[in-house]
Design an enzyme around this catalytic site. Structure first.
Site, mmCIF file in Angstrom:
data_model
loop_
_atom_site.group_PDB
_atom_site.id
_atom_site.type_symbol
_atom_site.label_atom_id
_atom_site.label_comp_id
_atom_site.label_asym_id
_atom_site.label_seq_id
_atom_site.Cartn_x
_atom_site.Cartn_y
_atom_site.Cartn_z
ATOM 1 N N ASN A 7 0.794 -1.225 0.067
ATOM 2 C CA ASN A 7 -0.091 0.043 -0.138
ATOM 3 C C ASN A 7 0.843 1.282 -0.055
ATOM 4 O O ASN A 7 1.420 1.417 0.858
ATOM 5 C CB ASN A 7 -1.165 0.054 1.170
ATOM 6 C CG ASN A 7 -1.937 1.311 1.437
ATOM 7 O OD1 ASN A 7 -1.455 2.112 0.769
ATOM 8 N ND2 ASN A 7 -3.209 1.010 1.739
ATOM 9 N N GLU A 34 -3.960 1.994 -2.985
ATOM 10 C CA GLU A 34 -3.902 3.453 -2.783
ATOM 11 C C GLU A 34 -3.023 4.086 -3.962
ATOM 12 O O GLU A 34 -2.265 5.077 -3.369
ATOM 13 C CB GLU A 34 -3.470 3.715 -1.453
ATOM 14 C CG GLU A 34 -4.586 3.645 -0.293
ATOM 15 C CD GLU A 34 -4.866 4.329 0.872
ATOM 16 O OE1 GLU A 34 -5.232 5.490 0.791
ATOM 17 O OE2 GLU A 34 -4.312 3.913 1.627
ATOM 18 N N ASP A 147 -4.418 -4.873 1.039
ATOM 19 C CA ASP A 147 -4.558 -4.090 2.205
ATOM 20 C C ASP A 147 -5.789 -4.376 2.584
ATOM 21 O O ASP A 147 -6.814 -4.027 1.900
ATOM 22 C CB ASP A 147 -4.398 -2.587 1.972
ATOM 23 C CG ASP A 147 -4.754 -1.920 3.487
ATOM 24 O OD1 ASP A 147 -5.169 -2.410 4.408
ATOM 25 O OD2 ASP A 147 -4.707 -0.486 3.356
ATOM 26 N N ASN A 149 -7.332 -4.111 5.552
ATOM 27 C CA ASN A 149 -7.985 -3.363 6.578
ATOM 28 C C ASN A 149 -8.753 -4.152 7.737
ATOM 29 O O ASN A 149 -9.818 -3.777 8.188
ATOM 30 C CB ASN A 149 -8.748 -2.225 5.971
ATOM 31 C CG ASN A 149 -8.178 -0.902 5.670
ATOM 32 O OD1 ASN A 149 -7.092 -0.509 6.548
ATOM 33 N ND2 ASN A 149 -8.271 -0.378 4.485
ATOM 34 N N ASP A 218 -2.189 -5.868 6.120
ATOM 35 C CA ASP A 218 -1.952 -6.204 4.911
ATOM 36 C C ASP A 218 -1.727 -7.805 4.644
ATOM 37 O O ASP A 218 -0.623 -8.253 5.708
ATOM 38 C CB ASP A 218 -0.610 -5.347 4.354
ATOM 39 C CG ASP A 218 -0.815 -3.918 4.310
ATOM 40 O OD1 ASP A 218 -1.506 -3.404 3.358
ATOM 41 O OD2 ASP A 218 -0.709 -3.312 5.208
ATOM 42 N N ASP A 247 2.980 4.957 4.873
ATOM 43 C CA ASP A 247 2.619 4.334 6.036
ATOM 44 C C ASP A 247 2.419 2.778 6.171
ATOM 45 O O ASP A 247 2.386 2.299 7.516
ATOM 46 C CB ASP A 247 1.538 4.975 6.929
ATOM 47 C CG ASP A 247 0.297 5.214 5.823
ATOM 48 O OD1 ASP A 247 0.196 4.778 4.889
ATOM 49 O OD2 ASP A 247 -0.807 5.951 6.490
ATOM 50 N N HIS A 248 2.599 2.081 5.126
ATOM 51 C CA HIS A 248 2.456 0.575 5.185
ATOM 52 C C HIS A 248 3.842 0.330 4.751
ATOM 53 O O HIS A 248 4.725 0.990 4.211
ATOM 54 C CB HIS A 248 1.653 0.148 4.184
ATOM 55 C CG HIS A 248 -0.028 0.625 4.508
ATOM 56 N ND1 HIS A 248 -0.819 -0.705 4.889
ATOM 57 C CD2 HIS A 248 -0.642 1.518 4.332
ATOM 58 C CE1 HIS A 248 -2.031 -0.019 4.990
ATOM 59 N NE2 HIS A 248 -1.969 1.334 4.705
#
Length: 260
Positions: A7, A34, A147, A149, A218, A247-248
């Site tokens: 991501n 993303e 991802d 989530n 993930d 941030d991943h």
DNA sequence: ATGACTGCCTCTGGCAGA
């Protein structure tokens, strides 16, 4: 054969980091989430320079997924998750690559919960289950990754109370996740790290990276044949600590060749 | 602690993310 997911939180802002990661780890297949760009803005030429061919499913500002393959063109199977004609969010792309079915997913976040965004998440997970059952029925080697989530277990987060009210770890989200596993899919990273304590995401805020306040959202889900061929898996954690990082962190899985 | 950071498109502030 390495199959990875990342991501990237904006392909324009992340392009140097992304190209660097591809060169350093050279996955056979890389699923991106993303990308946050319309189809016209996808930098396919940059990947071609490195020998990667791509499929992408973009959207202005938000969401967007892509599949990169080393030295071969991924053959598109499906664009968008079936089951809701009104859903215009770009979160699903499925292709055939190296004799393997690859589904790249960006599952809805679902916050705040309860509410319409959480309802959308849960409905999306049921639609995903329907699609994954159809893939399973084809009995092709398959990896569904991206991802999700969802924080599946309490040992997949640094502090369960810190996120107790979050959509990522609600019982309904977890139940939907475990229904996928119940259909015969294998959580690759869990298999490699059954003790938990492996994170794929660290928030930009509050010094989460420096404090190692992360969690695992993930994932790579493997069909039975791919589970049998799994050699190793992991997280490219050091990439989270670099300048202008997502941030991943990327996650990767490694497979031995098919016996067939 | 109504916080914190980042990217996007731009009504350069509001939204979304997780």
């Amino acid at each position: 054969m390495r199959i990875a997911s990342f991501n990237i939180n904006g392909i324009k802002a992340r392009l140097p980091r992304l190209l660097e990661w591809l060169e350093e780890t050279r996955p056979a297949v890389a699923c991106l989430q993303e990308i946050k760009t319309q189809d016209e803005g996808f930098p396919a030429a940059e990947f071609e320079k490195l020998g990667y061919h791509a499929l992408w499913h973009g959207q202005k500002s938000f969401n967007g997924v892509a599949i990169l393959a080393d030295g071969t063109a991924p053959v598109e199977v499906m664009r968008g998750l079936p089951g809701d004609p009104a859903d215009e969010q770009s979160r699903y792309l499925e292709a055939e690559v190296f004799g393997t079915r690859i589904a790249c997913i960006y599952l809805p976040n679902g916050n705040p919960q309860p509410g319409p965004k959480f309802d959308y998440k849960l409905a999306w997970m049921e639609r995903l289950r329907t699609r994954m059952r159809a893939i399973a029925a084809e009995e092709v080697p398959a990896v569904v990754l991206g991802d999700f989530n969802v924080i599946p277990h309490d040992d997949d987060i640094w502090s369960p109370p810190a996120m107790a009210d979050d959509a990522l770890m609600q019982p309904e989200s977890r139940d939907a996740w475990f229904r996928l596993l119940g259909d015969g899919w294998t959580d690759a990273l869990r298999t490699c790290n059954p003790q938990g304590g492996v994170w794929t995401y660290w928030d930009y805020q509050a010094g989460a990276w420096q404090r190692d306040h992360g969690f695992r959202i993930d994932h790579a889900l493997l069909s039975p044949e791919m589970a049998d061929r799994l050699i190793a898996c992991g997280v490219d954690k050091d990439h989270r600590g670099r300048e202008k990082a997502s941030d991943h962190a990327p996650v990767w899985t490694e497979f031995r060749p098919s016996a067939a």
